[in-house]
Design a protein around this motif. Sequence first.
Motif, PDB file in Angstrom:
ATOM      1  N   ALA A 155       0.851  -1.196   0.000  1.00 57.95           N
ATOM      2  CA  ALA A 155       0.000   0.000   0.000  1.00 57.95           C
ATOM      3  C   ALA A 155       0.884   1.243   0.000  1.00 57.95           C
ATOM      4  CB  ALA A 155      -0.903  -0.010   1.229  1.00 57.95           C
ATOM      5  N   PRO A 156       0.674   2.166  -0.927  1.00 55.86           N
ATOM      6  CA  PRO A 156       1.532   3.351  -0.963  1.00 55.86           C
ATOM      7  C   PRO A 156       1.313   4.225   0.266  1.00 55.86           C
ATOM      8  CG  PRO A 156      -0.285   3.557  -2.531  1.00 55.86           C
ATOM      9  CD  PRO A 156      -0.351   2.170  -1.973  1.00 55.86           C
ATOM     10  N   ALA A 157       2.374   4.875   0.702  1.00 54.31           N
ATOM     11  CA  ALA A 157       2.279   5.781   1.840  1.00 54.31           C
ATOM     12  C   ALA A 157       1.363   6.945   1.475  1.00 54.31           C
ATOM     13  CB  ALA A 157       3.670   6.295   2.207  1.00 54.31           C
ATOM     14  N   PRO A 158       0.736   7.559   2.485  1.00 58.20           N
ATOM     15  CA  PRO A 158      -0.195   8.672   2.193  1.00 58.20           C
ATOM     16  C   PRO A 158       0.428   9.768   1.341  1.00 58.20           C
ATOM     17  CG  PRO A 158      -0.336   8.041   4.507  1.00 58.20           C
ATOM     18  CD  PRO A 158       0.786   7.229   3.920  1.00 58.20           C
ATOM     19  N   GLU A 159       1.739  10.044   1.545  1.00 60.93           N
ATOM     20  CA  GLU A 159       2.330  11.164   0.798  1.00 60.93           C
ATOM     21  C   GLU A 159       2.526  10.856  -0.688  1.00 60.93           C
ATOM     22  OE1 GLU A 159       4.086   9.716   3.397  1.00 60.93           O
ATOM     23  OE2 GLU A 159       6.233   9.589   2.898  1.00 60.93           O
ATOM     24  N   VAL A 160       2.388   9.583  -1.078  1.00 60.35           N
ATOM     25  CA  VAL A 160       2.450   9.271  -2.513  1.00 60.35           C
ATOM     26  C   VAL A 160       1.196   9.819  -3.211  1.00 60.35           C
ATOM     27  CG1 VAL A 160       2.447   7.418  -4.222  1.00 60.35           C
ATOM     28  CG2 VAL A 160       3.908   7.254  -2.194  1.00 60.35           C
ATOM     29  N   LEU A 161       0.061   9.716  -2.506  1.00 63.71           N
ATOM     30  CA  LEU A 161      -1.181  10.237  -3.080  1.00 63.71           C
ATOM     31  C   LEU A 161      -1.327  11.729  -2.845  1.00 63.71           C
ATOM     32  CD1 LEU A 161      -3.465   7.282  -2.111  1.00 63.71           C
ATOM     33  CD2 LEU A 161      -3.258   8.206  -4.407  1.00 63.71           C
ATOM     34  N   VAL A 162      -0.892  12.187  -1.681  1.00 68.12           N
ATOM     35  CA  VAL A 162      -1.054  13.601  -1.318  1.00 68.12           C
ATOM     36  C   VAL A 162       0.326  14.165  -0.975  1.00 68.12           C
ATOM     37  CG1 VAL A 162      -2.208  15.216   0.217  1.00 68.12           C
ATOM     38  CG2 VAL A 162      -3.346  13.100  -0.422  1.00 68.12           C
ATOM     39  N   PRO A 163       1.027  14.739  -1.948  1.00 68.99           N
ATOM     40  CA  PRO A 163       2.360  15.280  -1.659  1.00 68.99           C
ATOM     41  C   PRO A 163       2.278  16.338  -0.566  1.00 68.99           C
ATOM     42  CG  PRO A 163       1.900  15.309  -4.025  1.00 68.99           C
ATOM     43  CD  PRO A 163       0.630  14.931  -3.342  1.00 68.99           C
ATOM     44  N   ARG A 164       3.221  16.255   0.393  1.00 75.61           N
ATOM     45  CA  ARG A 164       3.164  17.196   1.524  1.00 75.61           C
ATOM     46  C   ARG A 164       3.684  18.565   1.122  1.00 75.61           C
ATOM     47  NH1 ARG A 164       5.797  13.237   5.702  1.00 75.61           N
ATOM     48  NH2 ARG A 164       4.043  11.844   6.033  1.00 75.61           N
ATOM     49  N   ASP A 165       4.766  18.560   0.361  1.00 71.13           N
ATOM     50  CA  ASP A 165       5.460  19.795   0.027  1.00 71.13           C
ATOM     51  C   ASP A 165       4.670  20.543  -1.049  1.00 71.13           C
ATOM     52  OD1 ASP A 165       7.192  21.736  -0.804  1.00 71.13           O
ATOM     53  OD2 ASP A 165       8.963  20.437  -0.761  1.00 71.13           O
ATOM     54  N   ASP A 166       4.272  21.788  -0.741  1.00 67.34           N
ATOM     55  CA  ASP A 166       3.471  22.570  -1.685  1.00 67.34           C
ATOM     56  C   ASP A 166       4.190  22.812  -3.008  1.00 67.34           C
ATOM     57  OD1 ASP A 166       1.065  22.868  -0.463  1.00 67.34           O
ATOM     58  OD2 ASP A 166       1.473  24.851   0.393  1.00 67.34           O
ATOM     59  N   ALA A 167       5.511  22.769  -2.995  1.00 67.74           N
ATOM     60  CA  ALA A 167       6.265  23.080  -4.216  1.00 67.74           C
ATOM     61  C   ALA A 167       6.346  21.886  -5.174  1.00 67.74           C
ATOM     62  CB  ALA A 167       7.669  23.538  -3.851  1.00 67.74           C
ATOM     63  N   THR A 168       5.920  20.715  -4.715  1.00 65.71           N
ATOM     64  CA  THR A 168       6.016  19.524  -5.571  1.00 65.71           C
ATOM     65  C   THR A 168       5.115  19.665  -6.789  1.00 65.71           C
ATOM     66  OG1 THR A 168       6.382  18.207  -3.600  1.00 65.71           O
ATOM     67  CG2 THR A 168       5.802  17.011  -5.609  1.00 65.71           C
ATOM     68  N   ILE A 169       5.682  19.396  -7.949  1.00 68.05           N
ATOM     69  CA  ILE A 169       4.882  19.470  -9.171  1.00 68.05           C
ATOM     70  C   ILE A 169       3.947  18.269  -9.236  1.00 68.05           C
ATOM     71  CG2 ILE A 169       5.015  19.231 -11.687  1.00 68.05           C
ATOM     72  CD1 ILE A 169       7.418  21.118 -11.590  1.00 68.05           C
ATOM     73  N   VAL A 170       2.696  18.542  -9.542  1.00 69.87           N
ATOM     74  CA  VAL A 170       1.689  17.494  -9.630  1.00 69.87           C
ATOM     75  C   VAL A 170       1.360  17.209 -11.095  1.00 69.87           C
ATOM     76  CG1 VAL A 170      -0.725  16.988  -9.161  1.00 69.87           C
ATOM     77  CG2 VAL A 170       0.700  17.975  -7.369  1.00 69.87           C
ATOM     78  N   CYS A 171       1.043  18.271 -11.831  1.00 74.69           N
ATOM     79  CA  CYS A 171       0.743  18.138 -13.267  1.00 74.69           C
ATOM     80  C   CYS A 171       2.009  18.507 -14.020  1.00 74.69           C
ATOM     81  CB  CYS A 171      -0.405  19.068 -13.651  1.00 74.69           C
ATOM     82  SG  CYS A 171      -0.609  19.334 -15.419  1.00 74.69           S
ATOM     83  N   ARG A 172       2.645  17.514 -14.613  1.00 75.19           N
ATOM     84  CA  ARG A 172       3.928  17.752 -15.286  1.00 75.19           C
ATOM     85  C   ARG A 172       3.747  18.601 -16.532  1.00 75.19           C
ATOM     86  NH1 ARG A 172       7.620  12.878 -14.014  1.00 75.19           N
ATOM     87  NH2 ARG A 172       8.922  13.829 -15.605  1.00 75.19           N
ATOM     88  N   CYS A 173       2.651  18.377 -17.264  1.00 75.65           N
ATOM     89  CA  CYS A 173       2.466  19.074 -18.539  1.00 75.65           C
ATOM     90  C   CYS A 173       2.356  20.580 -18.336  1.00 75.65           C
ATOM     91  CB  CYS A 173       1.205  18.585 -19.230  1.00 75.65           C
ATOM     92  SG  CYS A 173       1.146  16.827 -19.544  1.00 75.65           S
ATOM     93  N   GLU A 174       1.580  20.979 -17.333  1.00 74.54           N
ATOM     94  CA  GLU A 174       1.320  22.396 -17.120  1.00 74.54           C
ATOM     95  C   GLU A 174       2.106  22.941 -15.939  1.00 74.54           C
ATOM     96  OE1 GLU A 174      -0.707  24.312 -19.142  1.00 74.54           O
ATOM     97  OE2 GLU A 174      -0.772  22.549 -20.433  1.00 74.54           O
ATOM     98  N   GLU A 175       2.954  22.097 -15.348  1.00 79.54           N
ATOM     99  CA  GLU A 175       3.779  22.492 -14.198  1.00 79.54           C
ATOM    100  C   GLU A 175       2.952  23.111 -13.079  1.00 79.54           C
ATOM    101  OE1 GLU A 175       7.050  24.748 -15.716  1.00 79.54           O
ATOM    102  OE2 GLU A 175       7.975  22.976 -16.600  1.00 79.54           O
ATOM    103  N   ILE A 176       1.897  22.399 -12.719  1.00 77.75           N
ATOM    104  CA  ILE A 176       1.034  22.837 -11.619  1.00 77.75           C
ATOM    105  C   ILE A 176       1.511  22.141 -10.336  1.00 77.75           C
ATOM    106  CG2 ILE A 176      -1.348  22.973 -10.787  1.00 77.75           C
ATOM    107  CD1 ILE A 176      -1.013  24.364 -13.451  1.00 77.75           C
ATOM    108  N   THR A 177       1.658  22.925  -9.264  1.00 75.94           N
ATOM    109  CA  THR A 177       2.171  22.353  -8.013  1.00 75.94           C
ATOM    110  C   THR A 177       1.042  21.920  -7.083  1.00 75.94           C
ATOM    111  OG1 THR A 177       2.185  24.484  -6.893  1.00 75.94           O
ATOM    112  CG2 THR A 177       4.185  23.875  -8.106  1.00 75.94           C
ATOM    113  N   ALA A 178       1.447  21.128  -6.082  1.00 77.00           N
ATOM    114  CA  ALA A 178       0.482  20.693  -5.065  1.00 77.00           C
ATOM    115  C   ALA A 178      -0.132  21.907  -4.372  1.00 77.00           C
ATOM    116  CB  ALA A 178       1.170  19.786  -4.051  1.00 77.00           C
ATOM    117  N   GLY A 179       0.692  22.933  -4.148  1.00 78.84           N
ATOM    118  CA  GLY A 179       0.190  24.140  -3.487  1.00 78.84           C
ATOM    119  C   GLY A 179      -0.887  24.828  -4.309  1.00 78.84           C
ATOM    120  N   GLN A 180      -0.705  24.857  -5.629  1.00 80.19           N
ATOM    121  CA  GLN A 180      -1.720  25.484  -6.487  1.00 80.19           C
ATOM    122  C   GLN A 180      -3.034  24.705  -6.437  1.00 80.19           C
ATOM    123  OE1 GLN A 180       1.242  25.746  -9.833  1.00 80.19           O
ATOM    124  NE2 GLN A 180      -0.099  27.425 -10.436  1.00 80.19           N
ATOM    125  N   VAL A 181      -2.925  23.379  -6.388  1.00 85.01           N
ATOM    126  CA  VAL A 181      -4.148  22.573  -6.325  1.00 85.01           C
ATOM    127  C   VAL A 181      -4.863  22.828  -5.002  1.00 85.01           C
ATOM    128  CG1 VAL A 181      -5.099  20.241  -6.323  1.00 85.01           C
ATOM    129  CG2 VAL A 181      -3.223  20.816  -7.878  1.00 85.01           C
TER     130      VAL A 181
END
Lengths: 463, 385
Positions: free
Chosen positions: A362-388
Amino acid sequence: MRDYDLAVTGAGPAGMAAAMEAASLGLSVLVLDEQPAPGGQVFRAVEAAGCDPALAGEFLDAGAALARDFRAALHPGGEVEYSPRSTLWHVDIATGVISVLREGASEEIRVSRLLLATGAQERPVPIPGWTLPGAMGAGAAQILLKTAGAVPQGPLVIAGQGPLTWLLAVQLLRAGAGPVTLLETGGKGALWDAFRAGGLWTGRRLLTKGLALVREAKRRGLKVVRGVRELRAEGEGRVQRVRWAGGEMACDTLLLHEGVIPSTHVSRALGLEHRWDEAQRCWRPVLDEWGATSHGLVAVAGDGGGIGGWEAATATGRIAAIDAARRLGRLPEAEAERRAAPHRARLAAALALRPFLDRLYAPAPEVLVPRDDATIVCRCEEITAGQVREAARLGATGPNQAKAYLRAGMGPCQGRMCGTTVAALIAAERGIPIGEAGALRPRAPFKPLTVGELAALPLETVA
Amino acid sequence: MSGPEVLVVGGGLHGLSAAFHLARRGRRVRVLEAGHLARHASGFSAGGVRTLGRHPAEIPLALEALDLWHRIGELVGEDCGFRASGQVKVAESAADLTVLEERAAALRAGGYTHEEVVDAAGLRRLLPAVAPHVVGGMVARRDGFASPYRTSLAFGRAARALGAEIVEGARVIAAGRRGGLWHLRTADGAEHAAPVLVNAAGAWGARLARHIGETIPLGFNAFMMMLTARMPAFVTPVVGATSRPISFKQAETGQVMIGGGHKGVGSLDTGATALDVERLAYSARTALELFPVLAETRIVHAWAGIEGVTPDDLPVIGASGLHDGVIHAFGFCGHGFELGPVVGDIVAQLATQGFTNRPIAAFAPGRFGGPAGAGTGAALPQPAG
């Protein structure tokens, strides 16, 4: 317009098995596949692999046999038509007309039933730095090994968990990569929790296979670090090292893997009913025991309906093909049941170990929900976790709203890489279950096609 | 009493703009949205902020709205993605150019100067990548585009900040007037009542009108749109054509959006839409003919959004001819986005003072044959009543 009883998308284990079964029942079958040769991801390019020692084992034995049987069913004038290098990009679900792109031209084809055998994709692992060159999915590295014999040079780190990490480590070590380190991200106590899921005796053959792999990996000098958390990739312009809580290591290549998830891009785009599977931490289409979806035209077989591995996939492919024949009036009800029974038994055996594996990996919670706001979530549009998170605070209630707001999921990957992460982030921010945030609803084309290719479609009725 | 003074049905741009303008006037407003905010046209629109090529009746509103767009940040607290890129309509033949010149002359006679004819050389300064056969065009330089979803949410947020209540998942299933109040019942069983009812239900506007015994002919279309992968910047203004349906723009991301009137399939009952692949291909062909540079660009998304359409292609804006306390603002026929900021103010005027200083006679709800008339229904693509 060409016309078939059954169109199967995907020539992996599920698609090949379904096509062979359907043909044996007298159905006309079209098999569409994006790859140049049958095999799917698990047995990708298996026909060309010959007897490459790096890939020895189940890959060559079982995979090659499946592909051989499939080819044998393609005899001239037979009922199966195999269309490699072909992309399904649209389905008119009301009329059964599908749009297929092949060799730069689009064609519309009418089908009585559509079987999605689209397999699995790697779970995206959005850690800080995962978009740096040199970091990629372990599955992508395995594809390079299978298709191009490409072996990364220099220090290599595989980070994550799941059977593939061990298999890939062994395959890379056999092929001369090195040195290879496996950073295992599994939680402490996962093994004991997993034991309680049971299934070990029924699944003993698969388990034995796994243990043999672990032994070979260690014999070949694989270094293993366990309990790795808070992983991040760092480097100037490319990956140069990985860091985690309590450690760091230099590397040229970082292969990430947190298991695979059903490839539900097409089934979600078609608006079929899906539910969030908490055990496998992924979306899966709602299917009956025949693989039928919430829409009368469409069925799903193989890992696209839930992760079960290739043996389960061949069983569900056969079962879905039997159901297609039954629905099209080619097979009486009782005969369908009788014919499906052995495949159901094989399916049960293949899935016996699944609850154990799901809990163990089972993946750790942070695999689904990145903790660091600066982590890029959408690679194509370079959207970060913080923006989401910000979009969620501003009123976006799910990934579809975030798409309209941030364009996350509107790039060339069409949300394949970010859809689940965005849903999980919004759910966490709003304090609701992921199922309530909803699945990203992708749009056609299911795979990008060029303006020129679309414009070249023969127009029959539009003035 | 603390109940709402105005019930707004529809959480799209027009409903939210109405709620915002009403809340600014100190009114207690409650918005009832069947799904979630900007679920249909307000979320799926191409987002053109266009005064170019407007029907004469819409020009005064469009020009006033454009002034609001140029200071949208002051109005609602964020820029809504608005970019004053200009909008251009290309002429693909001498006949097209004549049409544009005649229109420009007619506009000048009416005192309007916002649309300007440009010759082939002038057009190529605006659109260097345009195909060789294009002979000129018309430009509205202050026009542009914005993000429809962001705009809608921004109006919603601004309305909330001023005290408006917004209820999502509130689908109206019954409506009636009792004791001087409009009573609405939603699918979840809740009752809402207020003296004034604003119908901003978009393609569903005629259904709501019918609930209160008013027949307004309305059809709907599922307008299709395509979005490409990023490509190097090659076009700044939003582009349309004179004699065929196309709308075309390149966002700052480099992605190109192609839309402009080709229709897919939709269902008002489910809200679901589907593409018509042949018509989509026709749009792709038109775009390619105007900008050959697009040939190798990949289309990454295509979608259709449901929008209400009236027989005369003009919106329904105004007080009900049948009932007191009912104001309609729906059926914008695919060109309502730009008008959003001003139509909300018109609705607020009608709701609070009973009249507006803006010219809206052409949009009267009763114009199709009396307030309870059946209308002709002519040319309705798919009946939405």
